[in-house]
Enzyme design. Structure first.
Site, PDB file in Angstrom:
ATOM      1  N   ASN A  52     -40.289  34.046 -49.169  1.00 45.17           N
ATOM      2  CA  ASN A  52     -39.865  35.292 -49.811  1.00 45.17           C
ATOM      3  C   ASN A  52     -39.207  34.920 -51.125  1.00 45.17           C
ATOM      4  O   ASN A  52     -38.038  34.545 -51.179  1.00 45.17           O
ATOM      5  CB  ASN A  52     -38.887  36.051 -48.910  1.00 45.17           C
ATOM      6  CG  ASN A  52     -39.561  36.542 -47.650  1.00 45.17           C
ATOM      7  OD1 ASN A  52     -40.346  37.487 -47.695  1.00 45.17           O
ATOM      8  ND2 ASN A  52     -39.302  35.868 -46.534  1.00 45.17           N
ATOM      9  N   GLU A  53     -40.008  34.988 -52.173  1.00 45.46           N
ATOM     10  CA  GLU A  53     -39.570  34.518 -53.480  1.00 45.46           C
ATOM     11  C   GLU A  53     -38.672  35.560 -54.135  1.00 45.46           C
ATOM     12  O   GLU A  53     -38.617  36.720 -53.677  1.00 45.46           O
ATOM     13  CB  GLU A  53     -40.803  34.249 -54.356  1.00 45.46           C
ATOM     14  CG  GLU A  53     -41.759  33.205 -53.782  1.00 45.46           C
ATOM     15  CD  GLU A  53     -41.213  31.780 -53.828  1.00 45.46           C
ATOM     16  OE1 GLU A  53     -39.984  31.588 -53.849  1.00 45.46           O
ATOM     17  OE2 GLU A  53     -42.025  30.840 -53.838  1.00 45.46           O
ATOM     18  N   PRO A  54     -37.947  35.176 -55.210  1.00 47.50           N
ATOM     19  CA  PRO A  54     -37.108  36.148 -55.909  1.00 47.50           C
ATOM     20  C   PRO A  54     -37.898  37.422 -56.210  1.00 47.50           C
ATOM     21  O   PRO A  54     -39.061  37.359 -56.625  1.00 47.50           O
ATOM     22  CB  PRO A  54     -36.723  35.410 -57.189  1.00 47.50           C
ATOM     23  CG  PRO A  54     -36.725  33.976 -56.782  1.00 47.50           C
ATOM     24  CD  PRO A  54     -37.846  33.832 -55.792  1.00 47.50           C
ATOM     25  N   SER A  81     -38.261  39.677 -53.736  1.00 48.12           N
ATOM     26  CA  SER A  81     -38.653  40.220 -52.429  1.00 48.12           C
ATOM     27  C   SER A  81     -37.679  41.298 -51.981  1.00 48.12           C
ATOM     28  O   SER A  81     -36.475  41.204 -52.210  1.00 48.12           O
ATOM     29  CB  SER A  81     -38.650  39.110 -51.368  1.00 48.12           C
ATOM     30  OG  SER A  81     -39.637  38.161 -51.664  1.00 48.12           O
TER      31      SER A  81
END
Ligand code: F6R
Length: 646
Positions: A170-172, A174
């Site tokens: 869950n990358e920045p 998300s």
């Protein structure tokens, strides 16, 4: 007797929150003890569910952080008969696309690190499928969430954290209630994983990840972080505001979460950086120096200009009350820092050494510099190295690893070409060398991306680095009989992933210490990456020293730690600062240039595009600038060391 609660780690300290921290956090001295405590908690959940006749639903992570937890679970399975028959597990993520048997696959990782060593039924573990056709991914993701929900959600979720704050992938950006989905990987994530893939271009750009929503619904969440490279993002997640830019900060809203850190990962937390703001501290010499240098650098004032008011206005009234006036404190700290500076790293002969970092006697010391890779000696302590030689000490260098994976294929081909031509010209072909070089050349010409080098090619690459290290030693003035190549076996895998440290590694290190009987040992105290080569090399030295420490010659041995190419000691930790003149900086640069295979872009460049000589100079200039900002003399550059008392 089983505990009443699932939570065995020291209970989350929500009742007595630590100032600035919004997530219950426990700090361990190192990742071994921390991992053992986490494994113990998981084992208890599994056992508890067995007694209740229920499955234990676990959310599992990959990466370097949970490896020791899995190793400990395997041990508990073996030695304490913990069965995994009732475990149902869901992994957080998998690269997309990805074949399950590929070297970088998380399916392969989980089998190697856990599943193949315990009795979990094959039908009970689930890992996102990296082999699906694009049109099938969405349905798969829905099914993944539904499956977990049908089991009543996750009993326990283990997490690592990316340097960009991702949990799972869950990358920045998300959303807090995001579901399992296909995610485009952030550049930081890809750069961090590039080592595993032999370069960015070979790496998948996407991954399937469990969403933040599912993680937030887990009954218990434990996030692990080891190493200085995680310290900044850990502080952001724990002390910063909740934001999609740092997905791990969402965990501030989880009712039963705990962060488990080692000291390095915790080093940016306020309780470590400015402990006097969080709790009552003992104002010993070290703490006073930490507080005063911090105050001076924050206010951008030299130490000797700090006033009582500066102390009072910045949370240090307690220090003033206990220790005295600003005037006395300032002088005390100024002198402490002044005494760290020396142009005589091996000690100044016939001088009063009461306030010097090193002893004056013996005037001519035996110094042993450990260099994890063939260029760390000159990059990290080149100025000091040169001074030790110039000041007449008997300097030995022990290169711990061959460094062979960091040589580009065309460099190896160039050398092979040279040797073949040279041999032909002088008619000195030996069947064996001829075979080695020809086979290596043939292999390299048809080598596929990220294919592991053959033993022969690794040998050639190692030879290149060895010849560069020797060139540096000739340049600095170290006789060849004082240059030692240990070729520690843990390094020799041909991949970024190394073997665990073994007895032979420690034996090689102990042997050279016993042979040289040094008065001074210099070692890379690089703690930034707990699985990196520098840390393993340091562990081997520490273990060797532990074994040798009762030998008479060790009573005279002092250990000095330098940092690797990436980092510098915090200014308040430095115990010896060796200044360099502009000429000495230039000379060090020329010494670094001997490592031609590491110039103009290295094989594993990472996020920093600067060359090693640039990194070294900037770092050494920054250290000198800090000293100057604190009000000490202005030097061109400085190398810094911390003493390790064994
Ligand atoms: C792995 C995962 C990632 C990692 C994170 C930290 O399944 O989901 O979030 O936990 O990238 O990786 P390491 O532990 O290798 O530093």
């Amino acid at each position: 007797m089983l505990p009443e609660t699932d939570t065995l780690l020291a209970p989350p300290s929500l009742n007595q929150p630590i100032a600035f921290e919004r997530i219950p956090t426990q700090i361990f001295a190192d990742s071994n003890d921390a991992s053992a405590a986490v494994a113990r908690e998981i084992a208890n959940i599994i056992r508890q569910r067995q007694l209740q006749g229920k499955p234990a639903v676990l959310g599992l992570a990959t990466g370097s952080s949970p490896k020791k937890v899995y190793a400990e679970l395997i041990r508990i399975h073996r030695d304490e008969r913990l069965s995994f028959y009732n475990v149902i597990s869901f992994n957080l993520d998998e690269y997309y696309p990805m074949q399950p048997d590929a070297l970088q696959s998380y399916v392969r990782f989980m089998k190697e690190q856990l599943f193949d060593h315990v009795d979990i039924p094959v039908a009970n573990y689930f890992i996102p499928n990296g082999t699906l056709s694009p049109e099938k991914v969405t349905e798969f993701c829905h099914e993944y969430d539904r499956h977990i929900d049908d089991l009543g959600g996750l009993d326990f979720q283990i997490l690592g954290i990316g340097r960009n704050g991702h949990i799972g992938f869950n990358e920045p950006g998300s959303h807090v209630s995001s579901k399992t989905r296909l995610m485009t990987l952030d550049l930081t994530t890809r750069i961090d994983a590039a080592l595993d893939f032999g370069g960015l271009s070979n790496e998948p750009k996407k991954a399937i990840t469990m969403g933040v929503g599912q993680i937030m619904r887990a009954k218990r969440v434990v996030l692990l972080a080891w190493g200085e490279h995680k310290a900044r993002i850990i502080r952001q997640a724990i002390e910063g505001t909740v934001s999609a830019e740092t997905p791990a900060s969402y965990l501030q809203g989880h009712p039963n979460v705990q962060f488990i850190l080692d000291e390095s990962a915790a080093s940016e937390l306020t309780r470590r950086k400015m402990p006097w703001l969080v709790e009552e501290v003992t104002w010993d010499k070290k703490m006073i120096r930490k507080a005063v240098t911090h105050l001076a650098l924050t206010l951008e004032k030299p130490v000797l200009k700090l006033t009582n008011r500066d102390y009072n206005d910045n949370g240090l009234s307690d220090l003033l009350a206990q220790v005295g006036q600003a005037y006395e404190l300032n002088i005390e700290v100024f002198n402490q820092i002044q005494h760290t500076i020396t142009g005589w790293p091996g000690g100044k002969p016939n001088a009063d050494d009461t306030n010097r970092p090193e002893r004056a006697t013996p005037a001519r010391k035996r110094c042993l510099i450990f260099s994890p890779h063939p260029d760390d000696d000159i990059i990290s302590m080149g100025g000091t190295f040169q001074r030790l030689v110039d000041q007449g000490h008997e300097v030995h260098v022990a290169y711990q690893t061959s460094g062979n994976i960091a040589v580009a294929d065309d460099e190896a081909l160039r050398l092979i070409d040279f040797v073949v031509d040279y041999n032909r010209k002088f008619g000195i072909e030996s069947a064996e060398t001829d075979r080695i070089f020809r086979d290596a050349a043939a292999f390299l010409k048809s080598k596929k991306d990220s294919e592991r080098d053959t033993t022969d090619v690794r040998y050639v690459k190692g030879l290149i680095r060895r010849s560069e290290a020797k060139a540096t030693c000739r340049f600095v003035g170290v006789p060849m009989e004082q240059v030692h190549f240990l070729d520690m076996p843990f390094y020799e895998t041909g991949t970024v992933q190394k073997k665990p440290i073994g007895e032979e590694d420690v034996r090689l290190v102990a042997e050279i210490i016993r042979e040289v009987k040094p008065h001074q040992v210099y070692a890379a105290g690089d703690l930034a990456d707990p699985h990196g080569t520098h840390k393993v090399c340091l562990d081997a030295i520490m273990e060797a020293v532990r074994q040798l420490k009762s030998e008479p010659f060790m009573q005279d041995c002092w250990m000095w730690l330098y940092k690797g190419a990436w980092d510098e000691w915090a200014i308040d930790q430095i115990e010896m600062a060796v200044p360099m003149s502009p000429d000495q900086v230039m000379r060090k640069r020329q010494g670094i240039f001997k490592h031609q295979s590491q110039k103009d872009g290295v094989v594993y460049q990472g996020t920093d595009s600067r060359e090693f000589w640039q990194r070294a100079e900037e770092r050494n200039r920054t250290t000198a600038a800090f000293y100057n900002k604190l009000g000490l003399a202005e030097y061109e550059a400085m190398e810094a060391f911390v003493r390790w008392h064994f």
